[in-house]
Design a protein around this motif. Structure first.
Motif, PDB file in Angstrom:
ATOM      1  N   HIS A 186       0.935  -1.653  -0.095  1.00 20.48           N
ATOM      2  CA  HIS A 186      -0.043   0.374  -0.268  1.00 20.48           C
ATOM      3  C   HIS A 186       0.666   1.504   0.034  1.00 20.48           C
ATOM      4  CE1 HIS A 186       0.844  -0.765   4.070  1.00 20.48           C
ATOM      5  NE2 HIS A 186       0.302   0.412   4.373  1.00 20.48           N
ATOM      6  N   GLY A 187       2.074   1.057  -0.455  1.00 17.46           N
ATOM      7  CA  GLY A 187       3.123   2.238  -0.804  1.00 17.46           C
ATOM      8  C   GLY A 187       3.553   2.326  -0.021  1.00 17.46           C
ATOM      9  N   LEU A 188       3.765   3.064   1.114  1.00 15.67           N
ATOM     10  CA  LEU A 188       4.362   3.365   1.916  1.00 15.67           C
ATOM     11  C   LEU A 188       3.489   3.540   3.834  1.00 15.67           C
ATOM     12  CD1 LEU A 188       6.785   5.127   2.971  1.00 15.67           C
ATOM     13  CD2 LEU A 188       5.639   7.345   2.838  1.00 15.67           C
ATOM     14  N   THR A 192       6.498   3.900   8.692  1.00 14.65           N
ATOM     15  CA  THR A 192       7.672   4.930   8.113  1.00 14.65           C
ATOM     16  C   THR A 192       7.826   5.776   7.800  1.00 14.65           C
ATOM     17  OG1 THR A 192       7.596   2.454   6.376  1.00 14.65           O
ATOM     18  CG2 THR A 192       8.605   4.328   5.343  1.00 14.65           C
ATOM     19  N   PHE A 193       6.145   6.377   6.947  1.00 18.48           N
ATOM     20  CA  PHE A 193       5.924   7.640   6.558  1.00 18.48           C
ATOM     21  C   PHE A 193       5.773   9.163   8.214  1.00 18.48           C
ATOM     22  CE2 PHE A 193       2.422  11.113   7.337  1.00 18.48           C
ATOM     23  CZ  PHE A 193       2.092  11.575   5.905  1.00 18.48           C
ATOM     24  N   ALA A 194       6.009   8.345   9.370  1.00 19.17           N
ATOM     25  CA  ALA A 194       5.690   9.028  10.046  1.00 19.17           C
ATOM     26  C   ALA A 194       7.115   9.899  10.313  1.00 19.17           C
ATOM     27  CB  ALA A 194       5.459   8.809  11.973  1.00 19.17           C
ATOM     28  N   PRO A 195       8.317   8.385  10.364  1.00 18.97           N
ATOM     29  CA  PRO A 195      10.064   9.580  10.164  1.00 18.97           C
ATOM     30  C   PRO A 195       9.764  10.087   9.602  1.00 18.97           C
ATOM     31  CG  PRO A 195       9.924   6.670  10.010  1.00 18.97           C
ATOM     32  CD  PRO A 195       8.581   7.987  10.334  1.00 18.97           C
ATOM     33  N   ARG A 196       9.458  10.001   8.122  1.00 16.85           N
ATOM     34  CA  ARG A 196       9.489  10.917   6.844  1.00 16.85           C
ATOM     35  C   ARG A 196       9.126  12.189   7.150  1.00 16.85           C
ATOM     36  NH1 ARG A 196      10.992   8.092   1.361  1.00 16.85           N
ATOM     37  NH2 ARG A 196      10.153   9.457   0.486  1.00 16.85           N
ATOM     38  N   VAL A 197       7.671  12.253   7.323  1.00 24.26           N
ATOM     39  CA  VAL A 197       7.499  13.089   7.993  1.00 24.26           C
ATOM     40  C   VAL A 197       8.222  14.689   8.810  1.00 24.26           C
ATOM     41  CG1 VAL A 197       5.135  14.344   8.336  1.00 24.26           C
ATOM     42  CG2 VAL A 197       5.267  12.652   7.095  1.00 24.26           C
ATOM     43  N   THR A 198       8.634  13.743   9.970  1.00 27.75           N
ATOM     44  CA  THR A 198       9.117  14.246  10.404  1.00 27.75           C
ATOM     45  C   THR A 198      10.566  15.044  11.041  1.00 27.75           C
ATOM     46  OG1 THR A 198       7.833  12.878  12.631  1.00 27.75           O
ATOM     47  CG2 THR A 198       9.849  14.535  13.275  1.00 27.75           C
TER      48      THR A 198
END
Length: 199
Positions: A186-188, A192-198
């Protein structure tokens, strides 16, 4: 002149992927350009995993070889069987699975190798082992004997057989295949998404 304020992350692209595309506005999901509805209806889980890993659906001979490789890796090692039989019935399934996969890795002579080829072999091993491990964990908690996979069944069919102890129907296998396909990518993921946003 003030900048436009966008609440939350609406319209923000967090990552681009050639593996999976999600069209949230239209409620569509694509794996490698194939609509999820088509894959869930016409493909097996093994075909979809091959597609996700290699970028194209397998030929008949590629699929046969891939399924043979997966089946060879579906045997639960004795050290994991022993571990599962001595667990308290109150053990958290996720904790047990995490521990078992770590134990499994510690017996892998190529554990430190990180080449694409080595990573693919490891992925095949874990992919094949996971349904066997989950079924064995459930049966151990029920004080039932652990079963061995059947070569004529794929991942979906073997999971159902190893869990219930009886051969699944074609309809049950089709439903399990569809379920596994829908959850395959489902992509991300959120972790994984949370630290990228941070960052």
């Amino acid at each position: 002149m003030s900048e436009e304020f966008i609440k939350g992350l609406e319209g923000v692209t967090a990552a681009q992927s050639s593996i999976c595309r999600i069209d949230g506005q239209k409620g569509r999901l694509f794996y490698r350009g194939y609509a999820i509805e088509e894959l869930a209806q016409h493909a097996t889980f093994e075909e979809v995993i091959y597609l996700l890993w290699h970028g194209e659906l397998p030929t008949k001979s590629q699929l046969m070889k891939f399924k043979e490789t997966l089946f060879k890796n579906m045997t639960l090692p004795s050290f994991l069987t022993q571990h599962l039989t001595h667990l308290p019935r109150t053990s958290s399934p996720m904790t047990v699975l995490r521990t078992c996969i770590s134990m499994f890795a510690s017996y892998d002579p190529t554990d430190d190798e990180v080449s694409p080829e080595s990573n693919e072999v490891k992925s095949q091993r874990v992919m094949a082992l996971m349904p066997v491990l989950i079924a064995a964990l459930w049966r151990a908690k029920q004080h039932q004997n652990m079963l061995k996979p059947k070569k004529e069944l794929g991942i979906a069919g073997n999971f159902l057989y190893l869990l219930k102890g009886k051969m699944p129907t074609q309809e049950e296998v089709k439903m399990m295949d569809a379920c596994l396909i829908l959850h395959a990518e489902h992509g991300l993921n959120a972790s994984t998404f949370a630290p990228r946003v941070t960052v």
